[in-house]
Design a protein around this motif. Structure first.
Motif, PDB file in Angstrom:
ATOM      1  N   ALA A 122      37.371  36.123  30.267  1.00 14.71           N
ATOM      2  CA  ALA A 122      38.751  35.724  29.994  1.00 14.71           C
ATOM      3  C   ALA A 122      39.645  36.007  31.196  1.00 14.71           C
ATOM      4  O   ALA A 122      40.487  35.187  31.572  1.00 14.71           O
ATOM      5  CB  ALA A 122      39.266  36.457  28.757  1.00 14.71           C
ATOM      6  N   ALA A 123      39.431  37.163  31.828  1.00 18.29           N
ATOM      7  CA  ALA A 123      40.235  37.518  33.010  1.00 18.29           C
ATOM      8  C   ALA A 123      39.944  36.559  34.165  1.00 18.29           C
ATOM      9  O   ALA A 123      40.859  36.125  34.876  1.00 18.29           O
ATOM     10  CB  ALA A 123      39.941  38.959  33.426  1.00 18.29           C
ATOM     11  N   GLU A 124      38.668  36.209  34.361  1.00 21.13           N
ATOM     12  CA  GLU A 124      38.310  35.283  35.441  1.00 21.13           C
ATOM     13  C   GLU A 124      38.891  33.898  35.184  1.00 21.13           C
ATOM     14  O   GLU A 124      39.303  33.203  36.118  1.00 21.13           O
ATOM     15  CB  GLU A 124      36.789  35.203  35.561  1.00 21.13           C
ATOM     16  CG  GLU A 124      36.167  36.464  36.131  1.00 21.13           C
ATOM     17  CD  GLU A 124      34.653  36.438  36.064  1.00 21.13           C
ATOM     18  OE1 GLU A 124      34.097  35.395  35.642  1.00 21.13           O
ATOM     19  OE2 GLU A 124      34.024  37.451  36.426  1.00 21.13           O
ATOM     20  N   SER A 125      38.907  33.505  33.913  1.00 17.62           N
ATOM     21  CA  SER A 125      39.483  32.195  33.573  1.00 17.62           C
ATOM     22  C   SER A 125      40.968  32.157  33.891  1.00 17.62           C
ATOM     23  O   SER A 125      41.479  31.176  34.440  1.00 17.62           O
ATOM     24  CB  SER A 125      39.246  31.901  32.090  1.00 17.62           C
ATOM     25  OG  SER A 125      39.836  30.671  31.724  1.00 17.62           O
ATOM     26  N   ARG A 126      41.667  33.253  33.558  1.00 18.37           N
ATOM     27  CA  ARG A 126      43.094  33.318  33.877  1.00 18.37           C
ATOM     28  C   ARG A 126      43.313  33.284  35.381  1.00 18.37           C
ATOM     29  O   ARG A 126      44.211  32.603  35.884  1.00 18.37           O
ATOM     30  CB  ARG A 126      43.703  34.591  33.285  1.00 18.37           C
ATOM     31  CG  ARG A 126      43.841  34.577  31.767  1.00 18.37           C
ATOM     32  CD  ARG A 126      44.724  35.727  31.298  1.00 18.37           C
ATOM     33  NE  ARG A 126      44.198  37.020  31.648  1.00 18.37           N
ATOM     34  CZ  ARG A 126      43.355  37.716  30.891  1.00 18.37           C
ATOM     35  NH1 ARG A 126      42.939  37.202  29.738  1.00 18.37           N
ATOM     36  NH2 ARG A 126      42.931  38.906  31.269  1.00 18.37           N
ATOM     37  N   GLU A 127      42.466  34.016  36.110  1.00 20.95           N
ATOM     38  CA  GLU A 127      42.605  34.060  37.565  1.00 20.95           C
ATOM     39  C   GLU A 127      42.360  32.673  38.166  1.00 20.95           C
ATOM     40  O   GLU A 127      43.056  32.260  39.099  1.00 20.95           O
ATOM     41  CB  GLU A 127      41.604  35.066  38.139  1.00 20.95           C
ATOM     42  CG  GLU A 127      41.720  35.237  39.637  1.00 20.95           C
ATOM     43  CD  GLU A 127      40.753  36.281  40.172  1.00 20.95           C
ATOM     44  OE1 GLU A 127      40.589  36.346  41.400  1.00 20.95           O
ATOM     45  OE2 GLU A 127      40.159  37.004  39.360  1.00 20.95           O
ATOM     46  N   SER A 129      42.871  29.797  36.707  1.00 20.71           N
ATOM     47  CA  SER A 129      44.037  28.959  36.394  1.00 20.71           C
ATOM     48  C   SER A 129      45.188  29.266  37.337  1.00 20.71           C
ATOM     49  O   SER A 129      45.884  28.358  37.818  1.00 20.71           O
ATOM     50  CB  SER A 129      44.462  29.194  34.943  1.00 20.71           C
ATOM     51  OG  SER A 129      43.441  28.818  34.054  1.00 20.71           O
ATOM     52  N   GLU A 130      45.371  30.544  37.619  1.00 25.16           N
ATOM     53  CA  GLU A 130      46.455  30.936  38.525  1.00 25.16           C
ATOM     54  C   GLU A 130      46.189  30.423  39.939  1.00 25.16           C
ATOM     55  O   GLU A 130      47.105  30.006  40.653  1.00 25.16           O
ATOM     56  CB  GLU A 130      46.594  32.455  38.525  1.00 25.16           C
ATOM     57  CG  GLU A 130      47.112  33.009  37.191  1.00 25.16           C
ATOM     58  CD  GLU A 130      46.966  34.515  37.116  1.00 25.16           C
ATOM     59  OE1 GLU A 130      46.476  35.108  38.103  1.00 25.16           O
ATOM     60  OE2 GLU A 130      47.333  35.095  36.071  1.00 25.16           O
TER      61      GLU A 130
END
Length: 531
Positions: A122-127, A129-130
């Motif tokens: 989940a954290a990698e997905s957010r990163e 996207s950013e």
């Protein structure tokens, strides 16, 4: 989440598949009988996580893991083995495994690992996207886009169209040096940080040695800001290096109020266009070695010496020391071994962290049966999260020494005393947080216990259930608030963690033998008599 189970033993494969389906019924579970078939499934199904045995026909687990690493797969791999061998764990982590589990597999361990993988994804997905959003913003401004092109050139990621666009840039003509600067901002720094002002000052300082152009590599994120500077300057001589060191000292002092400023310097480039990308990578590598404080903020690429000696630390002697009266013997043993491994600042920081993580994993495996699972979870978390996050050798040794002291304390302290202490801390925390949503799972996770075991522990130590303690804490709080005569019933309910006022009233009456209104009147009457 999509999970792939790989094991050549049908019984083990079915057992792991059943375990995961029971733990996570909402997840999709795939199975493979060996590494070769698992590799096909990874390529076609792209699972999020793989739980793989090591010893298998056709393609063993470590070879399978190495192929995934070479193909740059995002899949998280957990290696499972019946062999408690340090070499296996070392190879697995070096090839990118996110964990190493010994057979027989414990359900709690699998549940913990899968939950942590889910959080990482989940954290990698957010990163990601950013990062995509940042790329779009860069293309909107011509100056920012130019810097983006230069950075892509240095990283070797130019498209054919971008290559044609940048070839005409004046900045790729001539030669000089490439410097990578990094400012690690102190967490407690109160001085406002202006990245644009920092870039301007960097460029101005490097301009003392020739025409300079500074590019932002990484905007302030997690307290880190990075920049690359191309400087058209004559060949680096010892005298020129000394001048650069003096400049770096001055610049470091200027920004000391914000944090620690360091520089990695690449080799001389006769032609920026052909040699700057390699020089940039060399400067980045040199910058990583500021993990060792001994370089005092600046390191030229040619100052590093080969340092490939292994860690010399006897695991059994370390465990014996952890069982002794004083933790300092174990701490000193570990500190001396890692000081030798650091080789005066020449050892690769990544390699040092690998050895630190493997040391903790080995300690965790060795203390099984001596301490409760809470301590094991803390050690595992340190190996997988704290150690990789360490920014300096000093910080790494602080983590290692703290965890060794945790283990020593856990081994020396009687199990019953520890359980009673945890229960007391838990009940105190429930009382202080009665307003929050309190579930057994949430509180158990906070105190590093399996929920089922935690529930049994509380009942055996107090004679009452977890729910009883939560209700008691909330009712005690409710009576205090009612007695103050300053709040309405629905406000008191919310303050005690109940969003449904009617339900709060039912619980209150069942617990106290009267409704909140009746209790309020009784409290007023008592006050009147006492007055």
């Amino acid at each position: 989440m999509k999970i792939l189970v790989v094991d050549d033993e049908p019984r083990h494969r079915r057992g792991m598949e059943s375990l995961i389906r029971n733990l996570r019924p909402e997840d999709e579970v795939l199975v493979a009988k060996d590494g070769a078939s698992a590799l096909e499934l990874v390529r076609s199904e792209t699972p999020d996580a793989v739980l793989s045995d090591i010893r298998m026909p056709n393609l063993d687990g470590l070879s399978f893991l190495k192929i995934l690493q070479d193909e740059r797969r995002r899949t998280k791999v957990v290696m499972i083995s019946a062999y408690n061998l340090f070499e296996y764990a070392q190879t697995a982590i070096r090839h990118g495994a996110c964990d190493y589990i010994l057979k027989p597999v414990e359900a709690e361990k699998v549940e913990f690992v899968l939950r942590r993988i889910e959080e990482q994804l989940a954290a990698e997905s957010r990163e990601h996207s950013e990062t995509e959003a940042l790329k779009q913003r860069l293309s909107l401004a011509s100056s920012a886009y130019r810097n983006h092109l230069l950075l892509s050139w240095l990283n070797g990621s130019l498209t054919d169209l971008e290559r044609k666009e940048i070839e005409s840039s004046a900045w790729i003509q001539g030669g000089g040096i490439v410097a990578v600067s990094e400012l690690r901002i102190d967490a407690d720094s109160r001085a406002p940080f202006d990245s644009a002002a920092w870039l301007r000052r960097l460029e101005q300082a490097w301009a003392e040695f020739g025409e300079a152009h500074t590019i932002l590599i990484e905007a302030p994120q997690e307290g880190v800001c990075q920049a690359a500077t191309l400087i058209r300057t004559p060949r680096l001589t010892p005298e020129r290096k000394a001048e650069i060191r003096r400049m770096a000292d001055t610049l470091g002092a200027e920004w000391a109020g914000h944090g620690r400023l360091t520089h990695g310097i690449g080799p001389d480039c006769r032609s920026f266009w052909t040699e700057a990308p390699a020089a940039y990578r060399a400067a980045q590598t040199a910058g990583r070695y500021h993990f060792h404080p001994c370089w005092n903020g600046i390191l030229f690429h040619d100052e590093r010496l080969p340092a490939d000696d292994p860690l010399v630390l006897d695991g059994e002697k370390l465990f014996a020391a952890l069982q002794g009266k004083d933790a300092e013997e174990a701490v000193e043993m570990c500190r001396s071994a890692f000081d030798r491994l650091a080789a005066g600042g020449h050892a690769d920081p990544k390699r040092i962290k690998e050895y630190a993580a493997l040391t903790l994993i080995k300690v965790k495996s060795r203390i099984r049966g001596y301490v409760d699972r809470q301590v094991g979870s803390v050690i595992a978390s340190a190996a997988l999260n704290e150690v990789p996050a360490c920014r300096t050798f000093t910080e790494l040794m602080t983590v290692l020494e703290a965890r060794l002291r945790d283990v020593h304390h856990a081994i020396r302290q009687p199990q019953s005393d520890k359980s009673e202490k945890v229960v007391d801390e838990c009940l105190r925390w429930i009382q202080e947080n009665a307003k929050e949503e309190l579930t057994l799972e949430k509180v158990a996770e906070r105190f590093y216990f399996n929920p089922s075991y935690f529930s049994t522990l509380i009942k055996s130590r107090t004679g009452r259930t977890f729910s009883d303690h939560v209700t008691e804490a909330r009712m005690r709080r409710a009576k205090e608030l009612i007695a103050r005569n300053g709040m309405k019933i629905y406000e008191i309910a919310a303050e005690c963690g109940y969003q449904d006022t009617k339900y709060f009233c039912r619980v209150f009456k069942k617990w106290n033998g009267m409704s909140p209104e009746a209790y309020k009147h009784a409290a007023y009457a008592r006050k009147g008599r006492e007055g």
